[in-house]
Design an enzyme around this catalytic site. Structure first.
Site: not given
Ligand code: NAD
Length: 348
Positions: A51, A62, A90, A145, A232, A234, A300
Site C-alpha cells: 500500500r 494509506e 483510531t 474498536a 496492532g 502494522d 498488517v
Molecule cells: P483503538 O484505539 O480503538 O483501540 C486500541 C486499544 O489499545 C485502546 O483501548 C488502548 O487503550 C489499548 N492499548 C494501547 N496500548 C496498550 C497496551 N500497552 N496494553 C494494552 N492495551 C493497550 O484501536 P483499534 O481500531 O481497536 O485498532 C487496534 C490496532 O489494530 C491499531 O494499532 C490498528 O492500527 C490496528 N489495526 C490493524 C488491522 C490489520 O489488518 N492488521 C486492521 C485494523 C486495525
C-alpha cells in the site's frame, strides 16, 4: 449515443449497520470467510502492490488498491492512535469496488465498520491453519474498536469459548464485556494484566494502538503450541512483539513486501523468511507443523481482504437493496456532452 450506465450503490454507516443486522454478524462473517479463502487461493490472479502510505509524527494515511481480471477495489484508511482523545476513531476507512471492463465504480462504501469485520475474518482465516485444533481460550490484549469483532470471529469461526481481556484503559474492557453480553457462546473474563491474560490462553490476539515500538508479548510469555494473532504492529516504528518472539516462531504474513516494512517483522533481518498465508491456503506450504510449534500471524491488513469484504457486502447489499443508489458518475444521453450535465443556461 444514448447508452446510459447504471448508478453506483452507496453504503454509509447507517446502511452498513443495517445490512449487518439484517444478514446477522455471524452469517456475514461466515460468508466473508468463504470469499476471503477463495480469493487467497487464487492469489496469482491478482495484481498486487504494497500500500501507499503517507506518514506523519502522529499517524499514517494509506491507499490500498488491488484488482483481478473482473473487479478493482481500493480502500482509504488511516491509523492515528491519538484520535480517540480528539473524539475520532483510531482507524477510519472508506473504499470502492469497480468493474475492470469499464472502470465504472459499482460500490462506494464506508469501511470503518467493514474493516473491523474483515480484519477479524482474516485473523480467523489464518487461525484455521495456524492455531491448534483444540484451542479453546484466547487473550484479547487491546479492547478498543477491533476487539468485539475479533472475539466474535474467533468464537464463531474457530470455536474459542473463553476470552481473557486486558487493556490499559479499564473502560475499554468494560465496554467490550457489555457489548458481548448477549452472545451466549462468548465468555469474557477481565484480567489484571496482559501477562495474566496470556498465561491462560491458547491464542493471543494483540490489538493495541500506540505509535511506538511497544513490547506486549515477550519470550517469557510464550508457552509451547501458542498461536499469536498480532494485528496492532502494522506501521514502521509501531510494533507489539519482542524480536525474539518472532525469531523462535513460524511467522506467517499476508504480502511479504508490505509486512517487511510495516509488520512486527520489520525488526528482523532481510534473511528471515516468513511464509505467505496464500501459500498455506493454496496447499503450497504447511500450516501448523506440530502441537508444540509457536505460530504467529503478523497481520498488517492486505488489500485482498478488502476486496473480499467489498465483494461480499456488494452482493448482499444488492440482494437486500441496502443503502442508496447515487449518481457518482454523470448520467449522460450524449457521452461527449459532459458540459451539458452542468445545466448552465446560456447567457442571454
Ligand atoms: P483503538 O484505539 O480503538 O483501540 C486500541 C486499544 O489499545 C485502546 O483501548 C488502548 O487503550 C489499548 N492499548 C494501547 N496500548 C496498550 C497496551 N500497552 N496494553 C494494552 N492495551 C493497550 O484501536 P483499534 O481500531 O481497536 O485498532 C487496534 C490496532 O489494530 C491499531 O494499532 C490498528 O492500527 C490496528 N489495526 C490493524 C488491522 C490489520 O489488518 N492488521 C486492521 C485494523 C486495525
Amino acid at each position: 449515443m444514448k447508452n446510459r450506465i447504471g448508478l453506483t450503490r452507496f453504503l454509509d454507516c447507517d446502511a452498513m449497520a443495517g445490512l449487518v443486522r439484517q444478514v446477522g454478524i455471524l452469517p456475514l462473517m461466515q460468508q466473508m470467510l468463504v470469499a476471503m479463502r477463495e480469493d487467497y487461493v487464487r492469489w496469482p490472479e491478482f495484481e498486487k502492490s504494497a500500500r501507499l502510505a503517507v506518514h506523519s509524527p502522529v499517524g499514517v494515511i494509506e491507499l490500498m488498491p488491488i484488482a483481478d481480471q473482473n473487479q478493482f477495489s481500493f480502500k482509504y484508511v488511516n491509523g492515528h492512535p491519538g484520535n480517540p482523545a480528539l473524539g475520532m476513531p483510531t482507524v477510519m476507512a472508506f473504499g470502492a469496488l469497480a468493474d475492470v471492463a469499464t472502470g465504472f465504480p459499482v460500490l462506494l462504501s464506508e469501511m470503518t465498520i467493514l474493516t473491523g469485520i474483515r480484519t477479524a475474518v482474516a485473523s480467523a482465516l489464518a487461525a484455521t491453519v495456524l492455531a491448534r485444533k483444540d484451542a479453546r481460550t484466547m487473550a484479547m490484549i487491546g479492547n478498543g474498536a477491533q476487539a468485539e469483532f475479533q472475539i466474535l470471529a474467533f468464537a464463531e469461526l474457530i470455536g474459542i469459548q473463553q476470552f481473557y481481556l486486558f487493556d490499559t484503559d479499564p473502560a475499554a474492557t468494560e465496554k467490550t464485556i457489555q457489548n458481548l453480553r448477549g452472545f451466549p457462546a462468548v465468555e469474557c473474563i477481565p484480567a489484571m494484566s496482559a501477562a495474566e491474560a496470556m498465561s491462560r490462553a491458547d491464542i493471543i490476539t494483540t490489538a493495541t494502538a500506540d505509535k511506538t515500538r511497544a513490547v506486549i508479548i515477550r519470550e517469557s510469555d510464550l508457552r509451547p503450541g501458542i498461536h499469536i494473532n498480532g494485528i496492532g504492529g502494522d506501521c514502521p516504528g509501531k510494533t507489539e512483539l519482542a524480536a525474539g518472539v518472532l525469531e523462535g516462531a513460524r511467522v506467517v504474513v499476508q504480502y511479504e513486501p508490505q509486512t517487511r516494512v510495516e509488520g512486527d517483522m520489520q525488526q528482523l533481518s532481510a534473511e528471515f523468511r516468513p511464509v505467505e498465508l496464500w501459500e498455506i491456503l493454496a496447499g503450497r506450504a504447511e500450516g501448523r507443523q506440530s502441537a508444540d510449534e509457536v505460530t504467529i500471524f503478523d497481520s498488517v491488513g492486505f488489500s485482498i481482504e478488502d476486496f473480499s469484504a467489498l465483494r461480499t457486502v456488494w452482493k448482499l447489499a444488492s440482494i437486500h437493496d441496502s443503502g442508496h443508489t447515487i449518481e457518482l458518475i454523470p448520467q449522460l444521453d450524449d457521452q461527449k456532452n459532459l458540459f451539458g450535465r452542468l445545466g448552465i443556461s446560456p447567457p442571454l
